[in-house]
Scaffold this motif. Structure first.
Motif, PDB file in Angstrom:
ATOM      1  N   VAL A 153       0.865  -1.178   0.000  1.00  0.00           N
ATOM      2  CA  VAL A 153       0.000   0.000   0.000  1.00  0.00           C
ATOM      3  C   VAL A 153       0.903   1.229   0.000  1.00  0.00           C
ATOM      4  O   VAL A 153       1.588   1.509   0.986  1.00  0.00           O
ATOM      5  N   PRO A 154       0.986   1.976  -1.105  1.00  0.00           N
ATOM      6  CA  PRO A 154       1.855   3.162  -1.168  1.00  0.00           C
ATOM      7  C   PRO A 154       1.322   4.279  -0.287  1.00  0.00           C
ATOM      8  O   PRO A 154       0.107   4.500  -0.201  1.00  0.00           O
ATOM      9  N   THR A 155       2.233   4.973   0.365  1.00  0.00           N
ATOM     10  CA  THR A 155       1.848   6.069   1.268  1.00  0.00           C
ATOM     11  C   THR A 155       2.853   7.211   1.141  1.00  0.00           C
ATOM     12  O   THR A 155       4.011   6.988   0.780  1.00  0.00           O
ATOM     13  N   PRO A 156       2.446   8.436   1.459  1.00  0.00           N
ATOM     14  CA  PRO A 156       3.382   9.571   1.427  1.00  0.00           C
ATOM     15  C   PRO A 156       4.267   9.584   2.673  1.00  0.00           C
ATOM     16  O   PRO A 156       4.139  10.445   3.545  1.00  0.00           O
ATOM     17  N   GLY A 157       5.175   8.635   2.740  1.00  0.00           N
ATOM     18  CA  GLY A 157       6.101   8.516   3.861  1.00  0.00           C
ATOM     19  C   GLY A 157       5.714   7.396   4.809  1.00  0.00           C
ATOM     20  O   GLY A 157       4.586   6.898   4.802  1.00  0.00           O
ATOM     21  N   GLY A 158       6.676   6.995   5.657  1.00  0.00           N
ATOM     22  CA  GLY A 158       6.422   5.924   6.600  1.00  0.00           C
ATOM     23  C   GLY A 158       5.403   6.275   7.656  1.00  0.00           C
ATOM     24  O   GLY A 158       4.618   5.421   8.092  1.00  0.00           O
ATOM     25  N   LEU A 159       5.388   7.538   8.086  1.00  0.00           N
ATOM     26  CA  LEU A 159       4.438   7.946   9.116  1.00  0.00           C
ATOM     27  C   LEU A 159       3.004   7.846   8.613  1.00  0.00           C
ATOM     28  O   LEU A 159       2.088   7.502   9.365  1.00  0.00           O
ATOM     29  N   ALA A 160       2.799   8.119   7.339  1.00  0.00           N
ATOM     30  CA  ALA A 160       1.461   7.972   6.766  1.00  0.00           C
ATOM     31  C   ALA A 160       1.030   6.512   6.773  1.00  0.00           C
ATOM     32  O   ALA A 160      -0.156   6.205   6.977  1.00  0.00           O
ATOM     33  N   ALA A 161       1.977   5.604   6.571  1.00  0.00           N
ATOM     34  CA  ALA A 161       1.667   4.172   6.647  1.00  0.00           C
ATOM     35  C   ALA A 161       1.286   3.793   8.073  1.00  0.00           C
ATOM     36  O   ALA A 161       0.358   3.004   8.297  1.00  0.00           O
ATOM     37  N   ILE A 162       2.006   4.348   9.046  1.00  0.00           N
ATOM     38  CA  ILE A 162       1.709   4.079  10.450  1.00  0.00           C
ATOM     39  C   ILE A 162       0.318   4.588  10.804  1.00  0.00           C
ATOM     40  O   ILE A 162      -0.483   3.878  11.437  1.00  0.00           O
ATOM     41  N   PRO A 208      13.922  13.058   2.639  1.00  0.00           N
ATOM     42  CA  PRO A 208      12.739  13.244   3.495  1.00  0.00           C
ATOM     43  C   PRO A 208      11.661  14.102   2.850  1.00  0.00           C
ATOM     44  O   PRO A 208      10.473  13.930   3.141  1.00  0.00           O
ATOM     45  N   GLY A 209      12.055  15.029   1.968  1.00  0.00           N
ATOM     46  CA  GLY A 209      11.066  15.914   1.369  1.00  0.00           C
ATOM     47  C   GLY A 209      10.278  15.294   0.236  1.00  0.00           C
ATOM     48  O   GLY A 209       9.274  15.868  -0.198  1.00  0.00           O
ATOM     49  N   ILE A 210      10.698  14.132  -0.250  1.00  0.00           N
ATOM     50  CA  ILE A 210       9.955  13.466  -1.318  1.00  0.00           C
ATOM     51  C   ILE A 210       8.632  12.918  -0.804  1.00  0.00           C
ATOM     52  O   ILE A 210       7.632  12.886  -1.504  1.00  0.00           O
ATOM     53  N   ARG A 211       8.609  12.479   0.456  1.00  0.00           N
ATOM     54  CA  ARG A 211       7.433  11.901   1.095  1.00  0.00           C
ATOM     55  C   ARG A 211       6.916  10.690   0.333  1.00  0.00           C
ATOM     56  O   ARG A 211       5.824  10.689  -0.243  1.00  0.00           O
ATOM     57  N   ALA A 212       7.731   9.658   0.306  1.00  0.00           N
ATOM     58  CA  ALA A 212       7.344   8.393  -0.320  1.00  0.00           C
ATOM     59  C   ALA A 212       7.638   7.260   0.640  1.00  0.00           C
ATOM     60  O   ALA A 212       8.696   7.212   1.269  1.00  0.00           O
ATOM     61  N   GLY A 213       6.701   6.350   0.759  1.00  0.00           N
ATOM     62  CA  GLY A 213       6.878   5.176   1.597  1.00  0.00           C
ATOM     63  C   GLY A 213       5.793   4.173   1.262  1.00  0.00           C
ATOM     64  O   GLY A 213       5.063   4.324   0.269  1.00  0.00           O
ATOM     65  N   PHE A 214       5.658   3.154   2.095  1.00  0.00           N
ATOM     66  CA  PHE A 214       4.625   2.162   1.835  1.00  0.00           C
ATOM     67  C   PHE A 214       4.426   1.282   3.064  1.00  0.00           C
ATOM     68  O   PHE A 214       5.273   1.216   3.961  1.00  0.00           O
ATOM     69  N   ALA A 215       3.283   0.637   3.096  1.00  0.00           N
ATOM     70  CA  ALA A 215       3.011  -0.410   4.073  1.00  0.00           C
ATOM     71  C   ALA A 215       2.946  -1.730   3.328  1.00  0.00           C
ATOM     72  O   ALA A 215       2.651  -1.771   2.123  1.00  0.00           O
ATOM     73  N   ALA A 216       3.238  -2.811   4.046  1.00  0.00           N
ATOM     74  CA  ALA A 216       3.192  -4.133   3.431  1.00  0.00           C
ATOM     75  C   ALA A 216       2.619  -5.128   4.428  1.00  0.00           C
ATOM     76  O   ALA A 216       2.876  -5.051   5.629  1.00  0.00           O
TER      77      ALA A 216
END
Length: 335
Positions: A74-83, A203-211
């Protein structure tokens, strides 16, 4: 999110200061993969249209990166958004959530924002706790700010107990990239949160994900906002996740420099063992302010770790490039 809780929850302090020559307070990689600027610039034309939905290329790169199925991403705008998303679809008002301490302060904040109660547990012992009374358990691996990492046996045993108790296990793997330890992605009942912030220095790109592969990840996929990553974030993220040589070079540098810093600083301070790109230093009760002042006067920022629960005499320093680390050692020897 619980509306009543939003009025009582404040912001959490983080590292990162711009008005210094060298910032050791933030844990981002001082380097980024070559070619990123070109990828970012080329994404401008793509940004004139909505990004692909779902962002298949990014999800495939993320799944290859941590070793799971692309449908589990699940793509998210950063790890914190995944959390946040994992907590939102799992935790209800008046639930209890196991939260480690000292650790990343946003966990307790996000739990509280849902109207739930963070049950604070020592971060080293959390994997030994009974998860039965809790809706979720959260682990930071390796832990921030201590750098402590759990054994594979500890994590898998805790994951089994969480699954038996129907307790979702959320593992923040923001710093796992810097180790050779495998991700818990794909383990039943586990959601992992990942970020491009730390390893790739963006850090400013704001890319992350949940799995994950259970019911929670399906809820996250269903409730994720469409187009939640812009075209530049998707393009840069997809590119970075494929830069295996950069990752290996970074791991080697961080490991060697961390060992060198630990050896040098242990002559003066109590240094916590770490498997992360940072070190936690006990500088002595009442000495934190003087250390912060002395380093800042020399153009260096370090993290005041008193913002973490239970740490009253600590600072945290990032592991940066060799010459930069030399400069920090010189300053800290004079404190």
């Amino acid at each position: 999110m619980d509306p009543d809780s939003t009025a009582t929850v404040g912001r959490v302090p983080h590292g990162g200061e711009e008005a210094v020559e060298l910032d050791f307070s933030a844990n981002t990689n001082p380097e980024m993969p070559s070619g990123v600027r070109d990828i970012y610039n080329s994404a401008l034309e793509a940004a004139r249209s909505y990004p692909p939905e779902p962002p298949t290329a990014f999800c495939e790169a993320a799944s290859d990166y941590i070793g799971c199925d692309a449908d589990s991403i699940v793509p998210t705008p950063g790890g914190l958004a995944a959390i946040r998303l994992a907590i939102e679809v799992t935790v209800e008002p008046d639930d209890s959530v196991l939260v480690p301490a000292p650790s990343f302060g946003e966990y307790a904040r996000e739990v509280t924002l849902q109207g739930a109660t963070p049950t604070i547990v020592d971060q080293q012992n959390i994997v030994e706790r009974d998860p039965t009374p809790h809706a979720m358990a959260i682990i930071c691996h390796p832990n921030n700010p201590t750098g402590h990492a759990y054994s594979a046996g500890q994590l898998k045993a805790f994951a089994r107990r969480c699954r038996a108790a129907e307790t979702t296990l959320l593992v923040d793997e923001a710093f796992l990239d810097f180790t050779d330890r495998p991700s818990l992605a794909g383990v039943d009942g586990v959601i992992v949160a990942r970020s491009l912030t730390k390893m790739f220095g963006l850090p400013g790109i704001r890319a992350g994900f949940a799995a994950g592969d259970n019911q929670t990840i399906a809820k996250m996929a269903a409730t994720r906002r469409p187009w939640n990553l812009g075209a530049p974030a998707l393009s840069v993220g997809t590119y970075c996740l494929k830069q295996s040589s950069f990752i290996e070079r970074t791991r080697t540098r961080v490991r060697e420099e961390r060992e060198r810093l630990t050896e040098a600083l242990s002559e003066t301070f109590d240094v916590s063992p770490s498997e992360a790109p940072f070190l936690l230093l006990d500088v002595g009760e009442g000495n934190v302010d003087s250390v912060l002042t002395a380093t800042r006067e020399r153009g260096i920022a370090v993290r005041d770790a008193r913002t973490f629960r239970g740490l009253n005499s600590h600072i945290r320093i990032a592991v940066r490039l060799p010459a930069e680390n030399d400069r920090l050692l010189t300053v800290l020897r004079d404190v």
